[in-house]
Write a protein that holds these residues in place. Structure first.
Motif, PDB file in Angstrom:
ATOM      1  N   LYS A 196      -1.961  10.874   6.783  1.00 27.64           N
ATOM      2  CA  LYS A 196      -1.248  10.972   5.511  1.00 27.64           C
ATOM      3  C   LYS A 196      -0.023  11.850   5.737  1.00 27.64           C
ATOM      4  CE  LYS A 196      -1.868  12.601   0.716  1.00 27.64           C
ATOM      5  NZ  LYS A 196      -0.680  13.438   0.612  1.00 27.64           N
ATOM      6  N   GLU A 217       2.596  14.368   4.593  1.00 26.42           N
ATOM      7  CA  GLU A 217       2.576  15.423   3.576  1.00 26.42           C
ATOM      8  C   GLU A 217       3.953  15.730   3.002  1.00 26.42           C
ATOM      9  OE1 GLU A 217      -0.209  16.238   2.425  1.00 26.42           O
ATOM     10  OE2 GLU A 217      -1.591  15.684   4.020  1.00 26.42           O
ATOM     11  N   GLY A 233       3.315  10.377   1.208  1.00 32.41           N
ATOM     12  CA  GLY A 233       2.677   9.109   0.860  1.00 32.41           C
ATOM     13  C   GLY A 233       1.166   9.230   0.793  1.00 32.41           C
ATOM     14  N   ASP A 234       0.536   8.102   0.552  1.00 31.42           N
ATOM     15  CA  ASP A 234      -0.918   8.039   0.503  1.00 31.42           C
ATOM     16  C   ASP A 234      -1.485   7.945   1.923  1.00 31.42           C
ATOM     17  OD1 ASP A 234      -0.898   8.005  -2.296  1.00 31.42           O
ATOM     18  OD2 ASP A 234      -0.691   5.821  -2.337  1.00 31.42           O
ATOM     19  N   ARG A 235      -2.760   8.266   2.062  1.00 27.94           N
ATOM     20  CA  ARG A 235      -3.412   8.121   3.359  1.00 27.94           C
ATOM     21  C   ARG A 235      -3.497   6.634   3.706  1.00 27.94           C
ATOM     22  NH1 ARG A 235      -9.225  10.735   4.276  1.00 27.94           N
ATOM     23  NH2 ARG A 235      -9.955   8.883   3.205  1.00 27.94           N
ATOM     24  N   ILE A 236      -3.154   6.300   4.949  1.00 29.55           N
ATOM     25  CA  ILE A 236      -3.279   4.912   5.381  1.00 29.55           C
ATOM     26  C   ILE A 236      -4.757   4.600   5.584  1.00 29.55           C
ATOM     27  CG2 ILE A 236      -0.997   4.929   6.459  1.00 29.55           C
ATOM     28  CD1 ILE A 236      -2.635   4.842   9.162  1.00 29.55           C
ATOM     29  N   THR A 293      -4.042  19.259   9.702  1.00 34.81           N
ATOM     30  CA  THR A 293      -2.667  19.090   9.268  1.00 34.81           C
ATOM     31  C   THR A 293      -1.767  19.583  10.390  1.00 34.81           C
ATOM     32  OG1 THR A 293      -3.273  19.282   6.948  1.00 34.81           O
ATOM     33  CG2 THR A 293      -0.952  19.660   7.516  1.00 34.81           C
ATOM     34  N   ASP A 325     -14.375  15.264   4.890  1.00 36.41           N
ATOM     35  CA  ASP A 325     -13.256  16.170   4.623  1.00 36.41           C
ATOM     36  C   ASP A 325     -13.816  17.555   4.582  1.00 36.41           C
ATOM     37  OD1 ASP A 325     -11.360  14.179   4.593  1.00 36.41           O
ATOM     38  OD2 ASP A 325     -11.504  13.874   2.452  1.00 36.41           O
ATOM     39  N   ILE A 351       1.995  16.156   8.812  1.00 41.06           N
ATOM     40  CA  ILE A 351       1.132  14.983   8.719  1.00 41.06           C
ATOM     41  C   ILE A 351      -0.323  15.430   8.891  1.00 41.06           C
ATOM     42  CG2 ILE A 351       1.535  14.497  11.181  1.00 41.06           C
ATOM     43  CD1 ILE A 351       1.068  11.562  10.643  1.00 41.06           C
ATOM     44  N   THR A 352      -1.191  14.946   8.028  1.00 40.47           N
ATOM     45  CA  THR A 352      -2.612  15.232   8.172  1.00 40.47           C
ATOM     46  C   THR A 352      -3.254  14.059   8.898  1.00 40.47           C
ATOM     47  OG1 THR A 352      -2.658  16.586   6.185  1.00 40.47           O
ATOM     48  CG2 THR A 352      -4.776  15.735   6.959  1.00 40.47           C
ATOM     49  N   ARG A 398     -10.268  16.977  10.432  1.00 38.64           N
ATOM     50  CA  ARG A 398      -9.133  16.775   9.532  1.00 38.64           C
ATOM     51  C   ARG A 398      -8.184  17.910   9.853  1.00 38.64           C
ATOM     52  NH1 ARG A 398      -8.701  17.901   3.075  1.00 38.64           N
ATOM     53  NH2 ARG A 398      -6.544  17.204   2.874  1.00 38.64           N
ATOM     54  N   GLN A 458       6.460   3.423   5.758  1.00 38.30           N
ATOM     55  CA  GLN A 458       6.800   4.086   7.019  1.00 38.30           C
ATOM     56  C   GLN A 458       7.735   3.220   7.846  1.00 38.30           C
ATOM     57  OE1 GLN A 458       2.794   4.150   8.274  1.00 38.30           O
ATOM     58  NE2 GLN A 458       2.199   5.322   6.484  1.00 38.30           N
TER      59      GLN A 458
END
Length: 181
Positions: A120, A122, A65-68, A102, A181, A87-88, A100, A40
């Motif tokens: 994360k 998307e 990308g992957d979830r931070i 998005t 989740d 972005i989620t 959660r 990022q």
């Protein structure tokens, strides 16, 4: 009242980019203080120096990308406004609030201090963020200074660097935290 150090060494490599005082200025696209954190690109647009310790403002650009890692800011309120993309965001107060969501272009999320959160990207996304003054230097503390205008590459800070930045900026990383989740 300043929550973070006024003489923060994390701003020294960026001296002269921002005015370091509350006076008018204009930045063209890509002219703020920039650091690459993971995949990022963070660009600080205003810091506590320019706002009399009221807030800091930045953008974050990233690709899918992957979830931070889950983390909590103990002293910092933060928000996400999606300028473009998706972005989620996960948020959990460790009591009765769990979400959660998005967010897409035009959506907004507020994360008060003390809330465990993560996000994360998307797809290619630009987020405008702001938080408690001084916290914006956190991105420099865990990132690598860059002249990039678009995110590329990956910079993964050593966990000891992340931990030290967390201590300095009242952020606790919680990699074992499980969101509902």
């Amino acid at each position: 009242m300043t929550l973070f150090p006024a003489d923060d060494p994390d701003k020294i490599p960026f001296a002269g980019v921002l005015p370091a005082a509350p006076r008018p200025y204009v930045l063209g696209e890509g002219q703020g203080e920039k650091s690459l954190v993971f995949d990022q690109l963070f660009e600080i647009l205003a810091s506590g120096d320019e706002t009399d310790d009221q807030y800091g403002a930045w953008t974050m650009k990233a690709r899918l990308g992957d979830r931070i890692p889950a983390h909590v800011h103990l002293k910092t309120h933060e928000f996400f406004y999606v300028v473009d993309g998706e972005i989620t965001v996960w948020m959990d107060d460790q009591s009765d609030y769990h979400s959660r969501t998005t967010l897409t272009t035009g959506d907004f999320a507020f994360v008060p201090a003390g809330i465990v959160h993560a996000f994360k990207i998307e797809n290619t996304t630009t987020v405008f963020g702001a938080g408690t003054a001084g916290f914006e230097r956190f991105f420099h503390a865990i990132g690598r200074k860059t002249d990039l205008t678009e995110p590329q590459g990956v910079f993964v800070p050593d966990f000891s660097v992340m931990r030290a930045a967390g201590e300095k900026y009242a952020t606790v990383f919680m990699p074992e935290f499980s969101f509902r989740d």
